[in-house]
Write a protein that holds these residues in place. Structure first.
Motif, mmCIF file in Angstrom:
data_model
loop_
_atom_site.group_PDB
_atom_site.id
_atom_site.type_symbol
_atom_site.label_atom_id
_atom_site.label_comp_id
_atom_site.label_asym_id
_atom_site.label_seq_id
_atom_site.Cartn_x
_atom_site.Cartn_y
_atom_site.Cartn_z
ATOM 1 N N GLN A 25 5.431 93.688 24.734
ATOM 2 C CA GLN A 25 5.246 93.263 23.344
ATOM 3 C C GLN A 25 3.793 93.122 22.910
ATOM 4 N N VAL A 26 2.903 92.967 23.861
ATOM 5 C CA VAL A 26 1.507 92.797 23.477
ATOM 6 C C VAL A 26 0.688 94.003 23.918
ATOM 7 N N SER A 29 2.375 97.535 22.796
ATOM 8 C CA SER A 29 2.972 97.593 21.474
ATOM 9 C C SER A 29 1.873 97.807 20.444
ATOM 10 N N SER B 296 9.111 96.614 19.705
ATOM 11 C CA SER B 296 8.747 96.729 18.290
ATOM 12 C C SER B 296 8.459 95.362 17.673
ATOM 13 N N GLY B 297 8.848 94.287 18.368
ATOM 14 C CA GLY B 297 8.581 92.957 17.821
ATOM 15 C C GLY B 297 7.119 92.560 17.886
ATOM 16 N N GLY B 298 6.382 93.146 18.844
ATOM 17 C CA GLY B 298 4.960 92.808 18.958
ATOM 18 C C GLY B 298 4.756 91.342 19.283
ATOM 19 N N GLU B 329 12.740 91.300 19.011
ATOM 20 C CA GLU B 329 12.373 92.033 17.807
ATOM 21 C C GLU B 329 11.942 91.097 16.673
#
Ligand SMILES: [Zn+2]
Lengths: 645, 426
Positions: A25-26, A29, B296-298, B329
């Motif tokens: 996520q980091v 992404s 895609s949630g970052g 997400e």
């Protein structure tokens, strides 16, 4: 110890999870980009492209709808053989085509749309639309194609083509399959004409079905229609120019000197702009583009760069006056040429001698201008300095550099200066006698027809010009101010009158007497350009190019024109006739010199153009006979007007 | 101690807060993952989120009930509860209802109940009861076999109902046994077997055998004293090699194709790109979708109810086993790490409380609770992020479903009750 096993395992697993989440996520992404989000369908709505009108309000270019079958490769589900057959049948492609096109699209990008079969016919579209739901991953994109209301002006109007990947990379506005201006005004006014496409973001589900607008459509935009434009071209004059250019190669550029508006911009041979619309566009375009013999995509009015010949003499006369090295009454003798000691530097034709400025221009005396030119260059002890001053004057007429206008193509031309010859011969190892060809517009001086037309406009305006341009009006917008500000030459206004009188006398009693138009005072200058090609690596001379530069009327000119006809021989033979006819057509609206018109329409230079490819020896210039077009059936006055410039 | 300061409220509030956090956050994510179109009413029971809200409401009734029962009841009736749970599992073979090929549900009207969710706490109670018996000694093989039997009965019954995921959960009790005196050698054997299985599948039996030989040889030569007979080592080597070979055989012939493919994807065994592509479309589809949703949630996520992949239902079973991808997400790295942290803290808190229990029954039960939650947490989140092969089990307190939510609630709150009774032994 036993107490710690589960505890440490829990902590360890927690750390591993956090690390993995950090990676997903980091670290791995990128910032959220809706265009990359495959859960959101992007539906584009293309705006109407702006229409194009001529200066008299005649519609030249409109639009027609077109339907492209697009594909998003990763959403394609394999078709069973029956469906595949039907689909290919509807698209009029083979199964191999289907596989190849799909592969090509996938290579470009599996998740972005690519055009699959562009530009369906209306009937194909109607049939296909009903069945489209069956073919997952395919959809139909409506676009607008051009619809030309005319058969002329292909080089002016230009055309649209699919964007390539290089453009998409530089300008992300464009997506694969989009159309963009490729030539002409479609290219130079792309941003005005195209408008802005609208977009709808639609939430999809995993079966690729639409389930509603994304975030209630707050990001959606409506298409902004392109702006209509009016161009400076007079389509009747343009059509007439193209008619005159039939069976010839060359260019005509006509400018309104009082505004810099381009009235006509003819190149020959040309083609029908409708060839570059629709599914056959790419095929036709490459056929035109690959025609290296006729070069129909080469705009001879803008790109043909040659030594201008005699029309350039008037610039030397003006510079001589401005630099005060010659007076209009100064006379020079001509002994069928200019002699330096006993060496003849340049020849001349038979005329009375000695000549003053007026006669020098009217009779186009080479010796006269070599004298003037040498005085300019030798005004100072340093020929380099003299040459630089000369070049600055010449460049102030818009020669030797791009005109910085709104046309998509152009050439710089060339005005050599002192440095140029220093490089050529070595510092200060040259003098005015080395470079006398520039006096008569030969040698290193080179210009394009549009530069010569602009030069004529500057002379006709007695010392200024407006940058020649093609845009007259943009719907709801103004045209750039650079087209509305005059550019002044370095020559004082008072010096123009005698030179213009000389150009007037070219018609009155000089090399273009036979081209006079009743009721119009035309000032002009004939020219020729020697030219060579390599045939089997042997430099071979061809028949001279015919050049003519003019403006009319003499006072407050309404039109300035340059005509250039490849291998047309002397200036008044083809180019002069055509210039006179164009001027009459524009100013009077009809032709009274039908004899000139008949002559031009019935004479062809096509066999002249075949000569270098014939593989046989051939004759040039005075030793050739002119080709008369049989279908006109007129065997009339093929008697040539025998003046040499 | 903390709870002595709270005279009126003797239950461990840290556990309860962590529990509430998970249930509420879980409900929000189920709302996101299950809503179709506009949310007209949160109580709309035709929608899954509406149903789940009712489950959550009933959970609180359940908690009150559990906490109001006397603590000694659970110890006294542990065997009976276990028996009832086993009967419920057996009854499935007769009265059960097939859902997606697994026969693990009772249908009562429109309601369904999954007894395996309740069998977990029942087994935990039975194990606690057995181990805390004065006569039980975990170091004896006889008692080891007995506890194994207690967990094998439900495990086998559930496996027979085609719910392999829930079966694996019973491995959790290994942690309990180990805490209560199971010899260290079992831990070493268990770890060795896992390593052998993975090595054998990934690199083949031969390479596994070579590695085992090298390891054993170095142990033999490094140990100057008590190195024992060389034949012992050879026997160990043979056992290792045969085990590795056995795993390979089982993988190739004992597993169903989809199970085989899941392991193959996890260990990246498939070399044929065409087959790999097919597997990615079938067995790995959920995982790929789930990883994409999480990525895609970052950092901060797309926002509550704003996830495009969640809204588009791109991840199948997102409201149940894959609920964590919704967190990823919509709430981003902040949300996912909060969930992970909450689980870790909850498990650690339970372990801490368990170690503090005076009664062995409570301690063993507490350990059971922590172990079961831990295994669920590890397998579920590990699977959703692609760290371990796909195994379908829910995320406790988080995933949609009444049976699951209630099963875990009972499991946890029996312990909360036992813990509250610590000072007031019976
Ligand atoms: Zn002369």
């Amino acid at each position: 110890m036993r107490k710690l096993l589960l505890l440490t395992t829990v902590i360890l697993v927690g750390l591993v999870f956090i690390a993995r989440l950090f990676y997903l996520q980091v670290y791995n992404s990128s910032a959220y980009n809706i265009f990359e989000d495959t859960a959101i369908r992007k539906v584009y709505k293309y705006p109407k492209r702006g229409y194009v009108y001529d200066r008299n309000g005649k519609l030249l270019v409109a639009n027609q709808p077109s339907y492209d079958v697009m594909v998003i490769p990763r959403e394609v589900s394999p078709l069973d053989s029956l469906d595949l057959e039907e689909f290919c049948g509807l698209l009029k492609i083979t199964k191999e085509d289907y596989q190849n096109k799909l592969k090509k699209a996938r290579n470009y990008s599996p998740r972005l749309p690519s055009p699959f079969v562009p530009q369906l016919s209306k009937t194909d579209y109607a049939v296909l639309q009903e069945k489209m739901r069956k073919y997952e991953g395919f959809y139909i994109q409506k676009r607008s194609l051009r619809s030309y209301q005319t058969n002329i002006g292909a080089n002016v109007l230009g055309d649209l083509g699919e964007v390539n990947r290089r453009i998409i990379k530089r300008q992300p506005y464009y997506k694969l399959g989009d159309l963009i201006g490729k030539q002409g005004i479609e290219l130079s006014y792309e941003n005005v004409l195209r408008g802005v496409k609208g977009i709808k973001f639609i939430q999809k589900d995993r079966h690729n079905k639409d389930i509603g607008p994304y975030k209630d459509g707050i990001f959606d935009t409506l298409p902004k229609p392109g702006k209509d434009i009016t161009i400076t071209i007079d389509s009747e004059l343009q059509a007439y120019g193209e008619l005159l250019m039939k069976y010839k190669r060359g260019g005509i550029v006509a400018i309104d000197p009082q505004s810099g508006e381009i009235l006509a911009m003819v190149t020959g041979p040309s083609y029908n702009p409708n060839l570059l619309v629709g599914r056959e566009r790419n095929k036709n375009f490459s056929r035109l583009f690959r025609d290296t013999i006729n070069m129909p995509t080469f705009d001879r009015g803008l790109q043909a760069q040659y030594p201008p010949g005699s029309p350039f003499k008037v610039i030397n006369a003006l510079i001589g006056l401005q630099e005060e090295v010659v007076d209009i009454d100064d006379k020079f003798t001509c002994r069928m040429g200019y002699y330096y000691g006993s060496r003849r530097l340049t020849g001349c034709h038979h005329h009375r001698s000695p000549v003053d400025m007026n006669a020098g221009i009217a009779q186009s005396c080479n010796a006269y201008f070599v004298n003037v030119y040498r005085r300019i260059v030798d005004k100072y002890d340093d020929a380099g300095k003299g040459m630089n001053i000369w070049a600055d004057h010449a460049k102030s007429f818009g020669l030797g550099n791009y005109l910085n206008n709104d046309l998509s193509v152009g050439r710089k031309g060339r005005i050599p200066d002192g440095n140029y010859y220093d490089r050529q011969y070595g510092d200060n190892r040259w003098g005015s006698t080395y470079i006398v060809s520039n006096a008569i517009g030969q040698g290193e001086v080179e210009a394009t027809p549009i530069q010569l037309a602009n030069m004529a406009a500057a002379i006709g305006n007695r010392g200024y010009y407006y940058t020649p341009h093609i845009i007259k009006n943009i719907e709801g917008d103004t045209i750039p101010s650079k087209f509305k500000t005059p550019k002044y030459t370095t020559i004082d206004k008072r010096h123009f009158e005698p030179v213009i009188q000389g150009m007037f006398d070219v018609y009155n009693k000089g090399t273009a007497q036979s081209l006079r138009i009743p009721g119009i005072e035309i000032c002009g200058k004939t020219g020729t350009a020697e030219n060579f090609v390599k045939i089997d690596s042997v430099k071979t001379q061809l028949t001279d190019h015919s050049i003519f530069v003019a403006f009319a009327p003499k006072d407050n000119p309404k039109i300035a024109i340059a005509v250039f006809v490849e291998n047309g021989y002397w200036g008044s033979r083809f180019a002069g006739r055509m210039a006179s006819l164009m001027i009459e057509k524009y100013i009077k609206g009809h032709i009274t010199r039908t004899d000139l018109e008949q002559w031009i329409l019935t004479h062809s230079l096509e066999n002249e153009y075949k000569k270098p490819y014939s593989g046989e020896p051939f004759k040039i210039n005075g030793e050739t006979t002119l080709q008369v077009i049989p279908e006109y059936g007129i065997n009339s006055n093929s008697k040539d007007i025998n003046f040499k410039n | 101690m903390l709870r002595e300061n709270h005279r009126g409220f003797k239950f461990d509030w840290i556990t309860i807060v962590l529990f509430l956090l998970l249930v509420v956050f879980g409900y929000l994510n189920i709302l996101s993952a299950s809503h179709v179109g506009e949310i007209t009413s949160y109580f709309d029971t035709s929608q899954l989120y509406g149903k789940h809200l009712i489950f959550v409401g009933l959970t609180f009734v359940l908690i009150v009930l559990i906490l109001s029962v006397e603590a000694k009841f659970y110890e006294r009736f542990a065997s009976i509860i276990y028996l009832i749970a086993m009967l419920a599992l057996i009854g499935l073979f007769i009265f059960g209802k097939d859902v997606n090929g697994a026969r693990s549900w009772y249908g009562i009207g429109s309601m369904t109940i999954q007894p395996s969710e309740f069998a977990k706490f029942a087994t935990a109670l039975a194990i606690a009861k057995f181990i805390s018996d004065i006569e039980t000694n975990m170091k004896t093989v006889k008692d080891q076999l007995k506890v194994t039997a207690i967990i094998f009965i439900p495990a086998i019954l559930i496996l027979l109902q085609n719910d392999a995921g829930s079966t694996i959960v019973y491995l959790a009790f290994f942690f309990v046994f180990y805490r209560e005196g199971l010899q260290q050698v079992y831990l070493i054997i268990a770890l060795s077997l896992i390593v052998l299985a993975i090595l054998g599948l990934k690199f083949g039996v031969l390479i596994t055998a070579i590695i085992a030989t090298l390891l054993l040889a170095s142990v033999y030569f490094l140990r100057k004293k008590n190195r024992g007979s060389i034949f012992q080592y050879i026997i160990v080597l043979i056992v290792c090699t045969s085990f590795s070979y056995g795993v390979k055989l089982f993988y190739e012939h004992g597993l169903k194709p989809h199970q085989q493919n899941r392991i193959s994807l996890w260990l990246r065994l498939e070399k044929d790109p065409a087959k790999l592509e097919r597997m990615k479309k079938a067995e790995a589809y959920n995982l790929i979708q789930s990883e994409q949703a999480i990525s895609s949630g970052g950092v901060t996520g797309k926002g509550f109810l704003q996830g495009t992949r969640t809204t588009g239902k791109f991840v199948p079973e997102q409201h149940t086993d894959y609920i964590f991808s919704t967190v990823g997400e919509e709430w981003g790295f902040l949300g996912t790490s909060l969930v992970v942290l909450t689980f870790v803290l909850l498990i650690i808190r339970i372990l801490y409380l368990a170690e503090g229990q005076k009664s062995q029954f409570s301690r063993v039960y507490g350990y059971g609770v922590a172990s079961i939650l831990f295994v669920h947490f590890t397998i579920n989140i590990g699977m959703v992020m692609g760290l371990i092969p796909t195994v379908g089990i829910p995320l406790p307190f988080f995933s949609y479903g009444g049976s699951g939510l209630w099963g875990f609630t009972i499991l946890l709150f029996i312990f909360v009750k036992l813990d509250s009774n610590k000072i007031n032994e019976w």
